[in-house]
Design an enzyme around this catalytic site. Structure first.
Site, PDB file in Angstrom:
ATOM      1  N   LEU A   1      36.784  49.334  38.067  1.00  0.00           N
ATOM      2  CA  LEU A   1      37.966  49.855  38.739  1.00  0.00           C
ATOM      3  C   LEU A   1      39.138  48.971  38.347  1.00  0.00           C
ATOM      4  O   LEU A   1      38.968  47.756  38.158  1.00  0.00           O
ATOM      5  CB  LEU A   1      37.795  49.819  40.268  1.00  0.00           C
ATOM      6  CG  LEU A   1      36.744  50.744  40.896  1.00  0.00           C
ATOM      7  CD1 LEU A   1      36.644  50.464  42.395  1.00  0.00           C
ATOM      8  CD2 LEU A   1      37.068  52.211  40.645  1.00  0.00           C
ATOM      9  N   ASP A   2      40.323  49.552  38.250  1.00  0.00           N
ATOM     10  CA  ASP A   2      41.523  48.747  37.991  1.00  0.00           C
ATOM     11  C   ASP A   2      41.667  47.687  39.081  1.00  0.00           C
ATOM     12  O   ASP A   2      41.242  47.892  40.219  1.00  0.00           O
ATOM     13  CB  ASP A   2      42.774  49.628  37.984  1.00  0.00           C
ATOM     14  CG  ASP A   2      42.878  50.494  36.738  1.00  0.00           C
ATOM     15  OD1 ASP A   2      42.111  50.276  35.790  1.00  0.00           O
ATOM     16  OD2 ASP A   2      43.732  51.407  36.739  1.00  0.00           O
ATOM     17  N   ARG A   3      42.307  46.586  38.735  1.00  0.00           N
ATOM     18  CA  ARG A   3      42.455  45.468  39.669  1.00  0.00           C
ATOM     19  C   ARG A   3      43.060  45.916  40.998  1.00  0.00           C
ATOM     20  O   ARG A   3      42.628  45.472  42.073  1.00  0.00           O
ATOM     21  CB  ARG A   3      43.335  44.378  39.036  1.00  0.00           C
ATOM     22  CG  ARG A   3      43.474  43.122  39.902  1.00  0.00           C
ATOM     23  CD  ARG A   3      44.292  42.064  39.172  1.00  0.00           C
ATOM     24  NE  ARG A   3      45.665  42.492  39.013  1.00  0.00           N
ATOM     25  CZ  ARG A   3      46.618  42.328  39.926  1.00  0.00           C
ATOM     26  NH1 ARG A   3      46.335  41.743  41.083  1.00  0.00           N
ATOM     27  NH2 ARG A   3      47.848  42.732  39.702  1.00  0.00           N
ATOM     28  N   ASP A   4      44.052  46.792  40.969  1.00  0.00           N
ATOM     29  CA  ASP A   4      44.749  47.169  42.198  1.00  0.00           C
ATOM     30  C   ASP A   4      44.148  48.392  42.887  1.00  0.00           C
ATOM     31  O   ASP A   4      44.706  48.877  43.881  1.00  0.00           O
ATOM     32  CB  ASP A   4      46.229  47.414  41.902  1.00  0.00           C
ATOM     33  CG  ASP A   4      46.944  46.127  41.524  1.00  0.00           C
ATOM     34  OD1 ASP A   4      46.587  45.077  42.071  1.00  0.00           O
ATOM     35  OD2 ASP A   4      47.845  46.173  40.667  1.00  0.00           O
ATOM     36  N   THR A   5      43.028  48.894  42.372  1.00  0.00           N
ATOM     37  CA  THR A   5      42.328  50.016  43.005  1.00  0.00           C
ATOM     38  C   THR A   5      41.192  49.475  43.859  1.00  0.00           C
ATOM     39  O   THR A   5      40.436  48.609  43.436  1.00  0.00           O
ATOM     40  CB  THR A   5      41.761  50.981  41.947  1.00  0.00           C
ATOM     41  OG1 THR A   5      42.823  51.459  41.128  1.00  0.00           O
ATOM     42  CG2 THR A   5      41.070  52.163  42.593  1.00  0.00           C
TER      43      THR A   5
END
Length: 253
Positions: free
Chosen positions: A71-75
């Site tokens: 998952l993306d860091r901010d997700t």
């Protein structure tokens, strides 16, 4: 041997932290509810990534669990790991065969998407700006075009924003973020792709994208579905916008 294949020394606080993220585990798989701000792999800061912190679950003389996807860091939300090499191989093949079903929730603005439900099938291409990678919508015949398909439906809407459910059928980098921006409803908090940075009179704390559920074939047989509750900061924003519970305009689609 790569550095990540050697045991990482973790603090007691890090071990307690990552063990507190577990939402499901059995002999073959381990699922966690990743918080926003934690890199799955390859973070640049001098902090451990989730991949490294998986050493907290390593059994004596055995390797740590292995990430099956990222998952993306901010997700935030559900992220799956395999406890054994056979499980990792099985799940990796299932992922390649698109047998995983991922469900996300996102806060988008301004207002409700038009149409309220549908499919976004627009090719994407990668573009480097300095050290940062961006994804751009492009023509199907572009030499770098990658097919990308996202199904979406509106769960609740108001004049300022909406809560949407997203089901990606391909797994391109930043696919959901770019597809929603292309629809004219970028995800709130997404500074990279034009998302609103303030809603309800207050700053949006981060990218409002959450991996709410993951359904996949289990190595031991059958199908498993794992869900992660909406994080506190996203729930607070939904409440403020009147999109939580019975608030907002509930849309059956």
């Amino acid at each position: 041997m790569r550095a990540i294949d050697r045991p990482i020394e973790l603090s007691e606080a890090e071990i307690a932290f990552v063990r507190g993220l577990v939402i499901y585990e059995d002999a073959e798989v381990l699922a966690l509810n990743k918080p926003a701000g934690l890199s799955s792999q390859g973070g640049r800061a001098q902090v451990h990534t989730l991949d490294e912190m998986l050493w907290a679950f390593a059994r004596p003389g055995k390797a740590r669990p292995r990430l099956i996807h990222r998952l993306d860091r901010d997700t935030s939300g559900v992220i799956l790991t395999a406890r054994t090499q056979p499980a990792a191989g099985f799940l990796g093949k299932a992922m390649m065969a698109r047998r995983f079903r991922k469900t996300y929730q996102a806060v988008v603005a301004p207002g409700v998407p038009e149409p309220r439900a549908g499919t976004i099938e627009v090719p994407l291409r990668r573009e480097m700006l300095g050290r940062e990678a961006y994804m751009r919508v492009c023509a199907p015949d572009h030499p770098d075009a990658e097919t990308a398909k996202t199904r979406y439906r509106t769960l609740a809407g108001g004049p300022e924003a909406a809560l949407v459910e997203l089901s990606p059928e391909t797994g391109r980098m930043h696919q959901l973020r770019v597809h929603l921006a292309h629809l004219g409803r970028p995800i709130a908090g997404d500074a990279r792709y034009g998302g609103a940075l303030t809603l309800g009179g207050e700053a949006v704390p981060r990218l409002m994208l959450h991996a709410a559920a993951l359904e996949f074939p289990h190595p031991a047989g059958g199908t498993k579905r794992i869900e992660a509750p909406v994080p506190v900061d996203m729930a607070a924003l939904l409440e403020r916008l009147g999109l939580a519970g019975n608030g907002g305009e509930q849309l059956a689609v």
